[in-house]
Design an enzyme around this catalytic site. Structure first.
Site, PDB file in Angstrom:
ATOM      1  N   ALA A  16      32.828  38.140  42.709  1.00  6.20           N
ATOM      2  CA  ALA A  16      31.565  39.278  42.766  1.00  6.20           C
ATOM      3  C   ALA A  16      31.831  40.182  41.569  1.00  6.20           C
ATOM      4  O   ALA A  16      32.840  40.371  41.174  1.00  6.20           O
ATOM      5  CB  ALA A  16      31.953  39.827  44.173  1.00  6.20           C
ATOM      6  N   SER A 263      40.446  48.818  40.722  1.00  4.37           N
ATOM      7  CA  SER A 263      40.659  47.530  40.558  1.00  4.37           C
ATOM      8  C   SER A 263      39.810  46.873  41.823  1.00  4.37           C
ATOM      9  O   SER A 263      39.222  47.595  42.756  1.00  4.37           O
ATOM     10  CB  SER A 263      41.851  46.908  40.955  1.00  4.37           C
ATOM     11  OG  SER A 263      42.325  47.053  42.209  1.00  4.37           O
ATOM     12  N   LYS A 264      39.613  45.695  41.839  1.00  2.52           N
ATOM     13  CA  LYS A 264      38.733  44.773  43.083  1.00  2.52           C
ATOM     14  C   LYS A 264      39.396  45.099  44.150  1.00  2.52           C
ATOM     15  O   LYS A 264      38.600  45.216  45.120  1.00  2.52           O
ATOM     16  CB  LYS A 264      38.685  43.380  42.466  1.00  2.52           C
ATOM     17  CG  LYS A 264      38.001  43.099  41.205  1.00  2.52           C
ATOM     18  CD  LYS A 264      37.477  41.541  41.180  1.00  2.52           C
ATOM     19  CE  LYS A 264      36.471  41.575  39.840  1.00  2.52           C
ATOM     20  NZ  LYS A 264      35.788  40.154  39.937  1.00  2.52           N
ATOM     21  N   ARG A 265      40.656  45.098  44.262  1.00  5.22           N
ATOM     22  CA  ARG A 265      41.282  45.167  45.533  1.00  5.22           C
ATOM     23  C   ARG A 265      41.297  46.667  46.112  1.00  5.22           C
ATOM     24  O   ARG A 265      41.591  46.722  47.297  1.00  5.22           O
ATOM     25  CB  ARG A 265      42.849  44.622  45.342  1.00  5.22           C
ATOM     26  CG  ARG A 265      42.832  43.267  45.105  1.00  5.22           C
ATOM     27  CD  ARG A 265      44.423  42.897  44.914  1.00  5.22           C
ATOM     28  NE  ARG A 265      44.796  43.724  43.727  1.00  5.22           N
ATOM     29  CZ  ARG A 265      44.392  43.389  42.577  1.00  5.22           C
ATOM     30  NH1 ARG A 265      43.726  42.095  42.430  1.00  5.22           N
ATOM     31  NH2 ARG A 265      44.988  44.020  41.524  1.00  5.22           N
TER      32      ARG A 265
END
Ligand code: GLU
Length: 524
Positions: A16, A263-265
């Protein structure tokens, strides 16, 4: 004559698209629109090991949802295609070979194990191994090996091509955001440009494509700043120095708590969306992206929020639709320092956009959510417009209408009222409820039922007249009326709600409420 602006957004389809990537796309798009230039989407998929199926489509859909689609790209086509690097693979080798022929690159044959061993050995001595001018002459490459050995290796495809950087050269360039930037080749290494299978690395493909796609401005995230001196060497070594684009490196987006890069997390960690759309990685079911779209955001609000994440206008204005952004946006006003991803601010923008929307448009947006809520009573578009007008300053997301305005779609819920505002009810109504009060309010109810034109102003003047005639105070009547109508002390103006709900419904609600109060007194 100035060259017309050509900018590109060049994501890798590895999952994504992070919200930082969306902001990069937006700033590129804004510059293109502002200058009458062209916005290009190039897919950088040279690292096939990181390819995630569906990621390309995801990127396209996200840009489309936001209204910042490219003019040239993988799906749009264009005069400088193909726009996907894996489809351009045959193009790159000649440039790597040209670098070799001109003495700016060499073949290297070191195995991954050999390089790994060198790295480890250096590490144990407290050093960092670099493949560069200081080490290359003791390593396994065409600069140290015989011609015959080199030839054999090339034929077997067992090689990489590395750029040959000078030992100690200063490289200075101007970045639109960071102004003068300084690097020394001392801190750089001889990066791999092309692998034996003909696949270029990011650096070579990126520069070759920017040149061939006639890119005038490279606008990308700060993490690419250290790669820029290498790219500048490539432009020079390939003889393209005159076509060097202008560079602009955007600041980092920081976590909501300001501690480090978002971050993505962090999306799942903070329970907030950090992606434009929902996405589940088909290679990793645990990699779930929460999207702004599915969260309920309006695309215009997301764009406005993102535009101000790292850029600010010359004044305090915050609300800009896309057209306004195009006219005021300036790359020079992008800040150098990181911008904090403030999710509350994103919600605030959404609220502002809802508030700005016409009742008609809002009614149409609200409709699917109201239908999904399956209220018994069906309502027409005009009624939804009325709900929009009364409630739009009270919701952050369109999807909240059915819940927040439930009392405009079904009977007021007095048990819910007790749960939420029981104390208010007791103080303002319940404790003082008796037969005298009841008959007074019944008289009010019948007065209201007799109003010929059941509009806000008429209802209001009837209530005010009643208060005066009976020598009452507003506080004696309005809380009862409001709680009876909506079951809450919060919410829109009571007279406006009465007009929308209409004579019969109000009369019914008042008598139901009176019974509720009787019961309350009987029980207490
Ligand atoms: N493919 C790189 C990325 O994923 C592009 C960097 C650039 O714009 O040069 O961000």
């Amino acid at each position: 004559m100035n060259k017309s602006v050509r900018v590109r957004f060049a994501p890798s389809p590895t999952g994504a698209l992070h919200i930082g990537g969306v902001r990069t796309a937006l700033y590129n798009w804004l510059l293109a629109k502002k200058t009458g230039g062209t916005f290009i989407l190039r897919i950088e998929d040279t690292d096939q090991t990181r390819f995630v199926p569906g990621a390309e489509e995801y990127i396209m859909e996200a840009l489309k949802w936001l209204g910042i689609s490219p003019e040239e790209g993988v799906f749009e086509g264009g005069p400088y295609g193909p726009y996907r690097q894996s489809d351009r693979k045959p193009m790159y080798r000649q440039f790597a070979e040209q670098l070799i022929a001109d003495g700016f690159a060499y073949y290297a044959f070191d195995s991954a194990e050999e390089l790994d061993a060198l790295r480890k050995q250096n590490e144990s001595e407290g050093k960092t191994f670099k493949y560069d001018a200081s080490t290359r002459l003791s390593l396994n490459n065409s600069l140290t090996k015989s011609e015959a050995y080199t030839k054999e290796k090339i034929e077997s495809g067992d090689y990489v091509i590395r750029i040959k950087l000078p030992a100690d050269e200063q490289i200075v360039f101007t970045d639109l955001i960071r102004e003068e930037v300084n690097y020394s080749t001392h801190d750089m290494d001889d990066k791999v440009m092309l692998k034996g299978d003909g696949m270029p690395t990011y650096h070579l493909a990126n520069v070759v494509d920017d040149y061939h796609m006639k890119i005038t401005h490279v606008i990308r995230g700060e993490e690419w700043l250290p790669s820029t001196p290498l790219h500048i060497f490539l432009y020079r070594y390939l003889g393209w120095a005159d076509a060097m684009p202008t560079f602009a490196h955007l600041p980092l987006i920081l976590r909501p708590d300001g501690k480090g890069k978002l971050s993505k997390r962090d999306g799942s960690k903070f329970g907030i969306p950090v992606f434009p759309l929902n996405f589940t990685n088909p290679n990793n079911a645990e990699d779930i992206a929460l999207g702004f779209r599915e969260w309920g955001f309006e695309p215009e609000a997301v764009l406005n929020f993102l535009a101000l994440l790292g850029w600010h206008p010359s004044d305090e204005q915050e609300i800009f639709d896309l057209e306004a952004l195009v006219s005021v946006f300036e790359m020079e006003r992008v800040s150098k320092s990181g911008a904090r991803f403030d999710f509350d601010k994103a919600r605030w923008f959404n609220q502002q956009y809802i508030f700005k929307m016409s009742d008609k448009a809002l009614a149409q947006k609200m409709k699917p959510y109201v239908e999904a809520a399956a209220f018994e009573e069906k309502v027409c578009d005009e009624y939804l417009e009325g709900v929009a007008a009364l409630m739009k300053e009270r919701v952050e997301f369109v999807k909240e209408f059915p819940e927040k305005a439930y009392y405009l779609f079904k009977a007021a819920d007095y048990s819910l009222m007790m749960e939420n505002e029981g104390k208010d009810f007791e103080k303002k109504v319940g404790k003082g409820w008796d037969s005298t009060k009841k008959s007074m309010f019944e008289a009010l109810n019948s007065k209201l039922s007799g109003i010929s034109d059941y509009k806000t102003a008429a209802v209001q003047s009837a209530v005010e007249g009643f208060i005066n005639d009976n020598a009452l105070k507003f506080g004696d009547v309005l809380p009862v009326l409001r709680l009876a109508v909506s079951g809450t002390m919060k919410g829109p103006g009571v007279f406006e709600m009465m007009e929308l709900l209409g004579r019969e419904e109000i009369s019914l609600r008042l008598s139901t409420f009176f019974k509720f109060c009787d019961n309350f007194i009987a029980k207490n």
